[in-house]
Design a protein around this motif. Structure first.
Motif, mmCIF file in Angstrom:
data_model
loop_
_atom_site.group_PDB
_atom_site.id
_atom_site.type_symbol
_atom_site.label_atom_id
_atom_site.label_comp_id
_atom_site.label_asym_id
_atom_site.label_seq_id
_atom_site.Cartn_x
_atom_site.Cartn_y
_atom_site.Cartn_z
ATOM 1 N N ILE A 187 0.670 -0.995 -0.140
ATOM 2 C CA ILE A 187 -0.183 0.566 -0.027
ATOM 3 C C ILE A 187 0.720 0.806 0.083
ATOM 4 N N ILE A 188 0.693 2.028 -1.501
ATOM 5 C CA ILE A 188 2.183 3.379 -1.210
ATOM 6 C C ILE A 188 1.254 4.619 -1.986
ATOM 7 N N ASP A 189 1.759 5.183 -0.947
ATOM 8 C CA ASP A 189 0.919 6.805 -1.015
ATOM 9 C C ASP A 189 1.214 7.343 -2.123
ATOM 10 N N ASP A 190 -0.078 8.152 -2.321
ATOM 11 C CA ASP A 190 0.108 7.953 -4.295
ATOM 12 C C ASP A 190 1.573 9.574 -4.631
ATOM 13 N N VAL A 191 1.728 9.639 -4.017
ATOM 14 C CA VAL A 191 2.814 10.870 -4.529
ATOM 15 C C VAL A 191 4.386 9.776 -5.179
ATOM 16 N N PRO A 192 4.266 9.052 -4.283
ATOM 17 C CA PRO A 192 5.758 7.995 -4.475
ATOM 18 C C PRO A 192 5.532 7.397 -5.470
ATOM 19 N N LEU A 193 4.117 6.398 -5.323
ATOM 20 C CA LEU A 193 3.421 5.718 -6.527
ATOM 21 C C LEU A 193 3.757 6.268 -8.253
ATOM 22 N N ARG A 194 3.261 7.702 -8.128
ATOM 23 C CA ARG A 194 3.909 7.560 -9.464
ATOM 24 C C ARG A 194 4.598 8.208 -9.894
ATOM 25 N N LYS A 195 5.206 7.957 -8.967
ATOM 26 C CA LYS A 195 7.015 7.932 -9.943
ATOM 27 C C LYS A 195 7.445 6.738 -9.656
ATOM 28 N N LEU A 196 7.022 6.312 -9.170
ATOM 29 C CA LEU A 196 7.374 5.067 -8.953
ATOM 30 C C LEU A 196 7.059 3.997 -10.830
ATOM 31 N N VAL A 197 5.901 4.821 -10.874
ATOM 32 C CA VAL A 197 5.084 3.762 -12.100
ATOM 33 C C VAL A 197 5.451 4.432 -13.018
ATOM 34 N N GLY A 198 5.419 6.214 -13.050
ATOM 35 C CA GLY A 198 5.212 7.044 -14.104
ATOM 36 C C GLY A 198 7.454 6.899 -15.139
ATOM 37 N N PHE A 199 8.184 7.423 -13.994
ATOM 38 C CA PHE A 199 9.386 7.458 -14.085
ATOM 39 C C PHE A 199 10.184 6.692 -14.059
ATOM 40 N N LEU A 200 9.996 5.278 -13.395
ATOM 41 C CA LEU A 200 10.377 3.747 -13.185
ATOM 42 C C LEU A 200 10.415 3.519 -14.174
ATOM 43 N N GLY A 201 9.024 3.297 -14.316
ATOM 44 C CA GLY A 201 8.324 2.038 -14.764
ATOM 45 C C GLY A 201 8.242 0.696 -14.161
ATOM 46 N N ILE A 202 8.540 1.010 -12.774
ATOM 47 C CA ILE A 202 7.898 -0.288 -11.696
ATOM 48 C C ILE A 202 6.538 -1.398 -12.726
ATOM 49 N N PRO A 203 6.411 -2.022 -12.350
ATOM 50 C CA PRO A 203 4.737 -2.480 -12.841
ATOM 51 C C PRO A 203 3.909 -2.838 -12.008
ATOM 52 N N PHE A 204 3.320 -1.749 -10.800
ATOM 53 C CA PHE A 204 2.380 -1.423 -9.785
ATOM 54 C C PHE A 204 1.071 -1.357 -10.991
ATOM 55 N N VAL A 205 -0.097 -1.788 -10.122
ATOM 56 C CA VAL A 205 -1.287 -1.652 -10.707
ATOM 57 C C VAL A 205 -2.104 -2.056 -9.532
ATOM 58 N N PRO A 206 -3.303 -0.729 -10.038
ATOM 59 C CA PRO A 206 -3.765 -1.726 -8.981
ATOM 60 C C PRO A 206 -4.168 -3.223 -7.924
ATOM 61 N N LEU A 207 -4.071 -3.249 -7.052
ATOM 62 C CA LEU A 207 -4.364 -4.731 -6.751
ATOM 63 C C LEU A 207 -5.498 -4.569 -6.508
ATOM 64 N N ALA A 208 -6.256 -6.381 -7.125
ATOM 65 C CA ALA A 208 -7.698 -6.590 -7.191
ATOM 66 C C ALA A 208 -8.269 -5.200 -7.863
ATOM 67 N N GLY A 209 -7.782 -4.419 -8.679
ATOM 68 C CA GLY A 209 -8.295 -3.414 -9.191
ATOM 69 C C GLY A 209 -9.838 -2.673 -8.408
ATOM 70 N N SER A 210 -8.788 -2.152 -7.254
ATOM 71 C CA SER A 210 -8.770 -1.347 -5.813
ATOM 72 C C SER A 210 -9.093 -0.113 -6.413
ATOM 73 N N ALA A 211 -9.439 0.669 -6.024
ATOM 74 C CA ALA A 211 -9.199 2.138 -6.106
ATOM 75 C C ALA A 211 -8.766 2.651 -4.935
ATOM 76 N N PRO A 212 -7.923 4.147 -4.700
ATOM 77 C CA PRO A 212 -7.645 4.856 -3.478
ATOM 78 C C PRO A 212 -7.777 5.053 -2.888
ATOM 79 N N GLY A 213 -7.361 5.057 -1.712
ATOM 80 C CA GLY A 213 -7.766 5.694 -0.589
ATOM 81 C C GLY A 213 -7.272 6.408 0.749
ATOM 82 N N PRO A 214 -7.675 6.929 2.038
ATOM 83 C CA PRO A 214 -6.573 7.234 3.111
ATOM 84 C C PRO A 214 -6.457 5.956 3.474
ATOM 85 N N TYR A 215 -5.534 6.563 4.003
ATOM 86 C CA TYR A 215 -4.626 4.792 4.759
ATOM 87 C C TYR A 215 -3.122 5.655 5.728
#
Length: 269
Positions: A189-217
């Protein structure tokens, strides 16, 4: 190289988040001295894998507490409550700045523990409401021993520049260790800010777990439960080098996808 020998010889050890700066410095210097590694001078940052029951693992917990308390208000008591049940399954990757002999970042992995996986347990509840059975079905997870939970990734503020050198090193170390241990699946479970960098700039293939939506954590206003198929990690990051964003992150991708700085890692042999 891992620190399992030290961990096994230590009769009493208590995981803790309240080390002083001097204690962190002394423990880090002792860790470096205990390793038989002749790193080239060009490597400012070195990555070391540490067993969760080693006294040296409190270096990583200190980093977790400092970063998560500053970012999300998670103090030592909350970190203990959240991660204490998973200490038996925890292993850490720690990045150390050799110019100061002080730690710069840490990544916690939670393997198949007596309490299971923190991400899957927490994601059952709101806002994610994900059933573990759906995770297993949608992502083809049929062996819990082939799954790792990326419990935390924390980089100290003064080390967050340099094309993400510390975070890239931590993810590279985790990936190589996952290969050594036959790990096919990652969840987190990753905060949205670093997640966008991990996927967008580094291409790490993280996808939503079981098609879930984001939320507070845990103090983060927007986090995403994610899944990564480990066999896709290197092919996807290599291909990402040829995208526009990948070109902007080409130095980081050289480390992550091609392993240009693998000599700076001390992992399980």
């Amino acid at each position: 190289m891992t620190d399992r020998r030290v961990a096994q010889e230590t009769a009493e050890f208590t995981p803790g988040y309240d080390l002083s700066a001097d204690e962190v410095g002394d423990l880090t210097a002792e860790l470096l001295a205990s390793l038989d590694c002749d790193w080239p001078a060009k490597y400012r940052y070195v990555g070391i894998e540490i067993a969760g029951d080693s006294p040296f693992s409190n270096i990583a917990r200190h980093i977790e507490r400092v970063v998560f308390e500053e970012s999300f208000g998670n103090d030592a008591a909350q970190m203990t409550a959240e991660y204490g049940p998973y200490e038996a399954g925890s292993v850490f990757f720690v990045s150390i700045d050799r110019s100061t002999e002080m730690p710069s970042g840490a990544l916690r992995i939670i393997g198949n523990s007596p309490r299971g996986f923190k991400t899957l347990n927490d994601a059952r509840s709101e806002p994610f409401s994900i059933r573990p059975a759906d995770v297993a079905d949608q992502h083809g997870i049929d062996d819990p021993d082939a799954l790792w939970d990326v419990g935390t990734v924390a980089v100290l503020p003064q080390h967050r520049s340099g094309a993400g050198a510390v975070s890239v090193q931590l993810y590279r170390a985790m990936y190589l260790s996952a290969l050594q241990h036959g790990i096919d699946h990652l969840v987190s479970i990753i905060d949205d800010v670093p997640l966008r960098k991990l996927v967008g700039f580094l291409g790490i293939p993280f996808v939503p777990l079981a098609g879930s939506a984001p939320g507070p954590y845990l103090g983060s206003p927007k986090s995403q439960a994610v899944y990564c198929h480990v066999p896709d990690f290197q092919p996807r990051t290599r291909r990402h080098r040829w995208t526009v964003r990948g070109f902007l992150a080409r130095k980081a991708l050289a480390r992550l996808a091609r392993g240009s700085d693998d000599d700076a890692l001390s992992l399980v042999s």
